[in-house]
Enzyme design. Sequence first.
Site, short mmCIF file in Angstrom:
data_model
loop_
_atom_site.label_atom_id
_atom_site.label_comp_id
_atom_site.label_asym_id
_atom_site.label_seq_id
_atom_site.Cartn_x
_atom_site.Cartn_y
_atom_site.Cartn_z
N CYS A 1 2.58 -4.80 6.78
CA CYS A 1 2.41 -4.58 5.34
C CYS A 1 3.69 -4.09 4.69
O CYS A 1 4.70 -3.87 5.35
CB CYS A 1 1.30 -3.55 5.10
SG CYS A 1 -0.33 -4.10 5.66
N HIS B 1 0.81 -1.22 0.00
CA HIS B 1 0.00 0.00 0.00
C HIS B 1 0.85 1.26 0.00
O HIS B 1 2.07 1.22 0.16
CB HIS B 1 -0.99 -0.01 1.16
CG HIS B 1 -0.38 -0.03 2.53
ND1 HIS B 1 0.36 1.01 3.06
CD2 HIS B 1 -0.45 -0.97 3.51
CE1 HIS B 1 0.73 0.71 4.29
NE2 HIS B 1 0.26 -0.50 4.58
#
Length: 181
Positions: free
Chosen positions: A156, A136
Amino acid sequence: MRQLARLFSGLTLVLLIWAGWLMLAPQQPVVTPPPPDSAALTGPVDRIEIRKSARRMTVFRDGQPLKTYRIALGFAPVGDKRQQGDGKTPEGLFRVDRRNAASAYHLSLGLDYPRPQDRARAARQGVDPGGDIMIHGQPNQRPDGEVLGGDWTAGCIAIADPQIREVFAATAIGTPVEILP
């Protein structure tokens, strides 16, 4: 013995306060200049490789590297993800299984973690394996182009907003993503 227990409890409390402060303390923004190979990514990618120790993500087509990006990882990046909240980015072979254009982190590509073997390992250990591992951008409240410094995600892989726009546009559901130590 009681004195030793009190000392241990006190040290544990100090460490918890310090860890909480680190997680809540404002991060110093770092504006990252475009890398020398800043040519726009064109066309689809058929594989993504992430090298955690180098903090690099490379996208490939037909076995050829197209572009490499600097990344941030989970706040405790060394080692494979074992459970929810450990701050580690998982290692292994995954696939993009969802795309989110309304992400809280600009845009995101979801990975199929936890896989069956991750769930089985976590069940044997009696822990939650975690989930929602994504590639992301930056938090939406940050100005476009601003990049948080250091490893700051919950597990992430984060890149700059202009970069996630490129990767998001060129990556389909089912694209393999290999995350290496």
